[in-house]
Design a protein around this motif. Structure first.
Motif, PDB file in Angstrom:
ATOM      1  N   PRO A 125     -12.410  -4.125  -5.569  1.00 22.78           N
ATOM      2  CA  PRO A 125     -10.982  -3.826  -5.745  1.00 22.78           C
ATOM      3  C   PRO A 125     -10.705  -3.455  -7.198  1.00 22.78           C
ATOM      4  O   PRO A 125     -11.341  -3.982  -8.120  1.00 22.78           O
ATOM      5  N   GLU A 154      -4.611 -12.816  -0.650  1.00 21.47           N
ATOM      6  CA  GLU A 154      -6.001 -12.589  -1.037  1.00 21.47           C
ATOM      7  C   GLU A 154      -6.757 -13.896  -0.925  1.00 21.47           C
ATOM      8  O   GLU A 154      -6.226 -14.957  -1.277  1.00 21.47           O
ATOM      9  N   SER A 162      -5.540   3.071   1.350  1.00 19.48           N
ATOM     10  CA  SER A 162      -6.149   1.797   0.984  1.00 19.48           C
ATOM     11  C   SER A 162      -5.658   1.353  -0.387  1.00 19.48           C
ATOM     12  O   SER A 162      -5.054   2.118  -1.138  1.00 19.48           O
ATOM     13  N   HIS A 163      -5.928   0.113  -0.731  1.00 17.16           N
ATOM     14  CA  HIS A 163      -5.797  -0.315  -2.115  1.00 17.16           C
ATOM     15  C   HIS A 163      -6.745   0.530  -2.969  1.00 17.16           C
ATOM     16  O   HIS A 163      -7.800   0.982  -2.489  1.00 17.16           O
ATOM     17  N   HIS A 204       0.825  -1.198   0.000  1.00 12.25           N
ATOM     18  CA  HIS A 204       0.000   0.000   0.000  1.00 12.25           C
ATOM     19  C   HIS A 204       0.867   1.260   0.000  1.00 12.25           C
ATOM     20  O   HIS A 204       2.010   1.245   0.471  1.00 12.25           O
ATOM     21  N   MET A 211      -0.199  -1.359  -9.034  1.00 11.85           N
ATOM     22  CA  MET A 211       0.297  -2.452  -8.197  1.00 11.85           C
ATOM     23  C   MET A 211       1.657  -2.128  -7.593  1.00 11.85           C
ATOM     24  O   MET A 211       1.869  -2.325  -6.396  1.00 11.85           O
ATOM     25  N   TRP A 260      -9.614   5.934  -3.373  1.00 13.06           N
ATOM     26  CA  TRP A 260      -8.676   5.635  -2.296  1.00 13.06           C
ATOM     27  C   TRP A 260      -9.190   6.268  -1.004  1.00 13.06           C
ATOM     28  O   TRP A 260      -9.854   7.308  -1.027  1.00 13.06           O
ATOM     29  N   ASP A 267      -2.832  -7.117   3.864  1.00 12.04           N
ATOM     30  CA  ASP A 267      -1.437  -6.687   3.714  1.00 12.04           C
ATOM     31  C   ASP A 267      -0.926  -6.321   5.094  1.00 12.04           C
ATOM     32  O   ASP A 267      -1.185  -5.227   5.592  1.00 12.04           O
ATOM     33  N   LEU A 302      -5.482  -5.299  -9.437  1.00  7.97           N
ATOM     34  CA  LEU A 302      -4.919  -5.951  -8.254  1.00  7.97           C
ATOM     35  C   LEU A 302      -4.832  -7.461  -8.396  1.00  7.97           C
ATOM     36  O   LEU A 302      -4.066  -8.108  -7.679  1.00  7.97           O
ATOM     37  N   GLU A 336      -8.918  -5.709   4.140  1.00  7.74           N
ATOM     38  CA  GLU A 336      -9.921  -5.066   3.300  1.00  7.74           C
ATOM     39  C   GLU A 336     -10.852  -6.137   2.748  1.00  7.74           C
ATOM     40  O   GLU A 336     -10.417  -7.046   2.053  1.00  7.74           O
ATOM     41  N   ARG A 353      -9.773   1.208  -5.275  1.00 11.37           N
ATOM     42  CA  ARG A 353     -11.052   0.513  -5.414  1.00 11.37           C
ATOM     43  C   ARG A 353     -11.839   1.148  -6.553  1.00 11.37           C
ATOM     44  O   ARG A 353     -11.621   2.307  -6.881  1.00 11.37           O
TER      45      ARG A 353
END
Length: 468
Positions: free
Chosen positions: A329, A352, A312-313, A19, A68, A290, A423, A333, A428, A315
């Protein structure tokens, strides 16, 4: 994964490594100004380079070719002594104007939450430095408004005209807190802003239902859905405390001064406790989102660790065919997936898991266990997804102490899907692409993957991958 000059141990489960966060550690909060420019995504964020606590806010910067792998670029925007941002370069957005990436941000030179709108233009192609203009384009709130908050500009376009929204709160009677509002400006150029009244305030019944109580709405963002409707993001701030982020779905309509937002539905953007100040990048075929993920541990523990906060990742946010919010997501990802995992395997530092459940009896319940500390329970019939962290209780200080469980509600049925990305301590969870739960769990989950039908009967399919 993140390219860093500090902790990048693939086995470190105590620190997020995939992240965006400052490479040098210390403090990170709101995501700011996401851009796609010259083939790279650029993401800025609030950053205190001196300590892992809030204060002395700069803009940090990271970029990625693919959402990524992120490269940290250090500090992009530094407050200027003697200027309107001398007490902090607070949140805002970014645009590309005449080929030049430009931050539109909150300059702070006072301590009461009232800022000005400032511009900072990229000094080089890589956007390693944003150079602030000496004077604000909006020096403060419109005359005649008694506000306790004025900050966080966000630009959008509607029918060929550029507009901006700013988060605000009207001062109430002594002891009565404030009344949140979203103020609207017509932006004829980046240096020509005209106040156009209120886009939406808490007097609207749906806003009062879904975005209250609050003294002010921070970080407003208005996002097109592609079908004529819009999603308005609002972060709830009260008595100097950040709480949660909500969304409203509605339409824009002309008003005497400019535009008004007419909401038709709404809800919690994230049902966990660790996502706030969400912002977005609108692309041709999707909108990326985000948020800031704060810590569930004490400030003293963050100081000892040397870091606090991450983003955050990315989205994707939009609407389903039935008009309800879609949350998933970012599709890129999936490219992080590596070695496959199965039930009984040891949890790596980042991973994941997808779980699909089809129930054979009403009210059946399925459980996904992340080691011995986190359990995710799914009841498809009732549309309930619960994250249980009883064995990893939060230690953070807050006016509202955390409960051990948090639950998201989605439409019920005979089947449901969880998609879980972990992570280090950041968990999440996405439920049927209709709800999210974001939680920081310290210490990070450790142990093995466990799955069981804890009530009734269900068919369960589980897939998993190490991420990196």
């Amino acid at each position: 994964m993140s390219e860093r000059n500090d902790r990048n141990d693939p086995h470190d489960r105590n620190t997020p490594r995939l992240h965006v966060r400052p490479a040098a550690g210390q403090w990170c909060n709101d995501p700011n100004g996401p851009l796609f420019h010259d083939g790279r995504y650029h993401l800025f964020f609030q950053h205190n380079p001196a300590r892992p606590v809030w204060g002395d806010i700069h803009w940090g910067h990271a970029s990625s070719p693919d959402l990524m792998t992120w490269t940290d670029h250090g500090i992009a925007l530094t407050p200027t002594p003697g200027s309107r941002d001398e007490l902090g370069a607070w949140s805002g957005c970014a645009v590309v104007e005449d080929g030049v990436p430009t931050a539109v941000y909150t300059g702070m030179d006072r301590t009461d939450g009232i800022g000005s709108v400032m511009l900072a233009r990229a000094a080089d192609e890589a956007i390693t430095t944003l150079k602030a203009e000496p004077e604000p384009v909006v020096p403060g709130p419109p005359p005649g408004l008694d506000l306790l908050a004025f900050r966080d500009p966000y630009l959008f376009s509607y029918e060929g005209q550029r507009w901006a929204v700013i988060g605000a709160g009207h001062r109430g009677a002594p002891g009565a807190g404030g009344r949140p509002d979203v103020l609207l400006y017509r932006v004829d150029s980046l240096t020509e802003w005209t106040y156009a009244g209120s886009l939406l305030d808490a007097a609207h019944p749906l806003a009062a239902r879904h975005a209250a109580p609050a003294d002010a709405w921070e970080c407003p963002a208005l996002l097109p859905t592609g079908d004529g409707r819009w999603i308005l993001l609002l972060s709830l701030w009260a008595a100097d405390i950040t709480y949660s982020t909500t969304y409203l779905i509605g339409e824009l309509a002309p008003s005497a001064a400019g535009l008004t937002f007419v909401p038709s539905s709404g809800g919690m953007l994230d049902h966990g406790r660790d996502l706030y100040a969400a912002t977005a990048l609108v692309e041709d075929d999707r909108t990326l989102l985000w948020g800031w993920s704060w810590e569930s541990r004490t400030e003293e523990e963050s100081v000892a660790a040397g870091w606090a906060g991450c983003l955050s990742h990315p989205r994707e946010i939009g609407v389903h065919a039935d008009g309800t919010v879609r949350l998933a997501p970012a599709r890129e990802l999936a490219g992080l997936r590596g070695a496959e995992l199965t039930v009984g395997d040891a949890l790596p530092a980042a991973y994941e898991i997808e779980l699909d459940a089809v129930v054979g009896h009403p009210d059946s319940e399925v459980e996904l266990r992340l080691g011995d500390t986190v359990a995710l329970r799914l009841n498809p019939t009732r549309g309930l997804a619960t994250l249980d962290r009883t064995n990893a209780a939060a230690t953070s200080h807050h006016p509202l102490p955390r409960t051990a469980r948090v639950t998201a509600v989605v439409p019920g049925g005979t089947r449901a899907r969880l998609r879980v990305l972990v992570d280090g301590p950041l968990v999440e969870v996405f439920v049927d692409e209709r709800a999210m739960l974001t939680e920081k769990v310290h210490p990070a989950p450790e142990g093995v993957i466990g799955v069981g039908v804890v009530r009734g009967a269900a068919e369960v399919r589980v897939s998993g991958w190490e991420l990196g």
